[in-house]
Write an enzyme that holds these catalytic residues in place. Structure first.
Site, short mmCIF file in Angstrom:
data_model
loop_
_atom_site.label_atom_id
_atom_site.label_comp_id
_atom_site.label_asym_id
_atom_site.label_seq_id
_atom_site.Cartn_x
_atom_site.Cartn_y
_atom_site.Cartn_z
N ASP A 159 0.50 -0.89 0.00
CA ASP A 159 -0.06 -0.32 -0.08
C ASP A 159 0.68 1.60 0.04
O ASP A 159 0.68 2.03 -0.40
CB ASP A 159 -0.92 0.29 1.34
CG ASP A 159 -2.29 -1.17 1.20
OD1 ASP A 159 -1.53 -1.60 0.73
OD2 ASP A 159 -3.17 -1.32 1.90
N ARG A 192 1.72 2.52 10.99
CA ARG A 192 0.31 2.80 9.82
C ARG A 192 0.75 3.51 8.44
O ARG A 192 1.51 4.18 8.82
CB ARG A 192 -1.29 2.31 10.03
CG ARG A 192 -1.52 1.40 11.09
CD ARG A 192 -0.90 0.52 10.83
NE ARG A 192 -2.34 -0.29 9.87
CZ ARG A 192 -2.33 -1.69 9.56
NH1 ARG A 192 -1.12 -2.37 9.73
NH2 ARG A 192 -3.25 -1.52 8.46
N TYR A 339 4.93 0.11 8.15
CA TYR A 339 3.78 -0.84 7.17
C TYR A 339 4.99 -0.88 5.75
O TYR A 339 5.74 -2.04 5.92
CB TYR A 339 2.39 -0.06 6.43
CG TYR A 339 1.18 -0.66 6.45
CD1 TYR A 339 1.00 -1.67 6.98
CD2 TYR A 339 0.56 -0.27 5.33
CE1 TYR A 339 -0.05 -2.55 7.27
CE2 TYR A 339 -0.54 -0.95 5.41
CZ TYR A 339 -0.56 -1.88 5.69
OH TYR A 339 -1.82 -2.64 5.57
N GLU A 383 0.91 -9.89 11.75
CA GLU A 383 1.24 -9.20 10.02
C GLU A 383 2.34 -8.88 9.81
O GLU A 383 2.54 -9.33 8.37
CB GLU A 383 0.40 -8.02 9.85
CG GLU A 383 0.01 -7.43 9.01
CD GLU A 383 -1.57 -6.19 8.80
OE1 GLU A 383 -1.40 -5.59 7.72
OE2 GLU A 383 -1.04 -5.40 10.26
#
Length: 411
Positions: A159, A192, A339, A383
Site C-alpha cells: 500500500d 500504519r 507498514y 502481520e
C-alpha cells in the site's frame, strides 16, 4: 517448539475462518481479501484440502464479468470498517471493491493441486477458466506500457511503499473530509500509512466510483497510474504456473505462454539504469520511483534476475537481521516499523524464497526460511515485523503468517 507453533498456526486459521472464506485477522480486517485468501487456501491445504479448495471457490465466485477478481469481497456487514461497501459502490450480488490485488492465486493453486493426491482434476478444472479470465483481464486492461500498471496503491498489495510516492504526489486528497480508520484505533499509528496517504487513497476510490469503475476510463484518466515490477513479476510466474496447470488438464496454453513471453519482454521497460535495478515508474509523468522495494526482489520468481539485482539483494539483506525488508534500508524513505516502508512481511519472504528455489538458489532459500521461522518464533503470528529486532508490528493472529509457518517456514 515446532509442534506447538503448528497447533497455534492451525488455530489462527480456524479462528479467522468464516465458513467459506477467511479474514486476514479478526476485527482489523473483517472481510475477504484477494491475495490473503489465496494464501489462506495454501495454509488450509496443509491439513484440510477440501477447505482449501472452498476458499478459492468463494474468492472466484466474486469475479466480475470482465474477469477481474476484486481485492475485497464484503460477504457480511462490519459496521465501523472504513472504507466499506457503500464507499466503493462497485455493485455485484456480493458487494466488492473496484480494484484487484496481486495475482498469486494460480501459483498457490498449482502447489495445492500438486500436493492433493485425492483431488483429481475436478476442482482445478472448475477453477482454471476463472484463473485464465483474470489473467486475461490483467493483460488487456493493465499492460499497455509493457509492464503491469496499478491504478491504486492498494491494488499492488504494498500500500504505502515508497515506490508509489512519486505517483501519489499527483493526487489531491484535500477533499477526503473526516473519517475514522479502524486500523488507526487498533494498531500504533506509527506502524500504519499516514493520514495524507490515506486521504489520497480515498480520492482514488472516489474517482473510480464516479466513473462507475470503468476500467478503460480509469487507465486513461485516473490521476494515479504506475507500472509495478512486483505485480509484473508475480503475473509472469502466475502465467507460467497457469500454463503448467493447463497442460496437465490437456488444454491449449499457447495464449498463456504468449502472455508470459510478452511480459518478460515488457518488464525490461522497468529497468532504471540510474538505479541499476528494477523500479516502479509513474506512467503519468514518466518519473522513476528511484527506490528498490520488495516488489523488485520478486524478479527471481519470474526468472528475470540480473547480476545487479543479485548485488542489491546481498546489500539489502545484510543490512537487516530478519528476512528481506519491504524497502531499501539505505534509502532515506526507509522506516523500519511503518507498514510497507521497511518492515519484513512473511508472505513476501515466502514468495521471494519460491523464486530462489526456481533459480537454484537453495542456500538463499534456506537462509530466508530460517530467518522467517525465527521471526515467528520470537514474535508470533503478527502481520509484519521490524527487520532489525523482530519486534511485532500490525495485527495479531494473522492468517498469512500462520500459513507461512505451516506451508514453508516451520517445515
Amino acid at each position: 517448539m515446532s509442534h506447538s507453533l503448528d497447533e497455534k498456526a492451525r488455530a489462527v486459521l480456524r479462528g479467522n475462518d468464516r465458513g467459506g472464506y477467511t479474514v486476514p485477522t479478526d476485527m482489523l480486517y473483517p472481510f475477504q481479501w484477494n491475495w490473503d485468501s489465496a494464501f489462506a487456501a495454501w495454509g488450509f491445504s496443509t491439513f484440510d484440502n477440501a477447505r482449501a479448495w472452498r476458499e478459492l471457490e468463494t474468492l472466484f465466485a466474486a469475479q466480475w464479468k470482465d474477469g477481474m477478481v476484486p481485492h475485497m469481497v464484503f460477504h457480511d456487514d462490519a459496521p465501523g470498517y472504513f472504507p466499506g461497501p457503500e464507499v466503493w459502490d462497485a455493485g455485484g450480488e456480493v458487494p466488492t471493491s473496484g480494484i484487484s490485488q496481486p495475482p498469486v492465486a494460480a501459483t498457490l493453486a498449482r502447489m495445492i493441486w500438486e500436493g492433493d493426491a485425492e483431488a483429481g482434476e475436478a476442482p482445478m478444472r472448475a477453477l482454471y477458466p476463472k484463473l485464465k479470465a483474470w489473467h486475461r483481464w490483467w493483460m488487456e486492461t493493465r499492460c499497455d506500457s509493457g509492464a503491469v500498471a496499478v491504478c491504486h496503491p492498494w491494488e499492488s498489495g504494498r500500500d504505502n511503499c515508497p515506490d508509489w510516492d512519486v505517483g501519489l504526489a499527483n493526487v489531491d486528497g484535500s477533499g477526503a473530509g473526516d473519517y475514522a480508520r479502524r486500523d488507526a484505533t487498533q494498531v500504533d499509528g506509527a506502524q500504519r500509512p499516514t493520514k495524507q496517504e490515506y486521504d489520497r487513497y480515498l480520492e482514488l476510490v472516489r474517482f473510480g466510483k464516479e466513473c462507475g469503475w470503468d476500467q478503460a476510463r480509469i487507465v486513461a484518466d485516473c490521476p494515479f497510474l504506475m507500472a509495478d515490477p512486483g505485480i509484473t513479476f508475480l503475473l509472469i510466474r502466475a502465467h507460467d504456473d497457469l500454463a503448467a496447470i493447463g497442460r496437465a488438464l490437456g488444454e491449449d496454453v499457447t495464449k498463456i505462454e504468449g502472455w508470459a513471453a510478452q511480459l518478460r519482454e515488457g518488464v525490461q521497460t522497468l529497468w532504471n539504469p540510474a538505479l541499476g535495478a528494477y523500479d516502479a515508474k509513474d506512467l503519468r509523468s514518466g518519473q522513476w520511483a528511484g527506490v528498490i522495494g520488495s516488489g523488485a526482489l520478486l524478479c527471481w520468481l519470474a526468472r528475470c534476475e540480473t547480476p545487479e539485482m543479485e548485488a542489491h539483494l546481498a546489500r539489502m539483506w545484510d543490512a537487516v537481521t530478519y528476512g528481506l525488508p519491504s524497502s531499501d534500508p539505505e534509502a532515506a524513505s526507509f522506516e523500519r516499523k511503518r507498514y510497507w516502508r521497511g518492515p519484513v512481511w512473511p508472505q513476501m519472504n515466502a514468495l521471494i524464497a519460491l523464486g530462489f528455489l526456481s533459480a537454484g538458489k537453495d542456500w538463499d532459500e534456506a537462509r530466508l526460511r530460517e530467518e522467517s521461522a525465527a521471526l515467528i518464533e520470537a514474535s508470533g503470528f503478527r502481520e509484519y515485523f521490524d527487520p532489525m529486532d523482530a519486534a511485532p508490528c500490525g495485527g495479531d493472529n494473522f492468517t498469512w503468517t500462520a500459513v507461512v509457518w505451516l506451508a514453508w517456514a516451520g517445515r
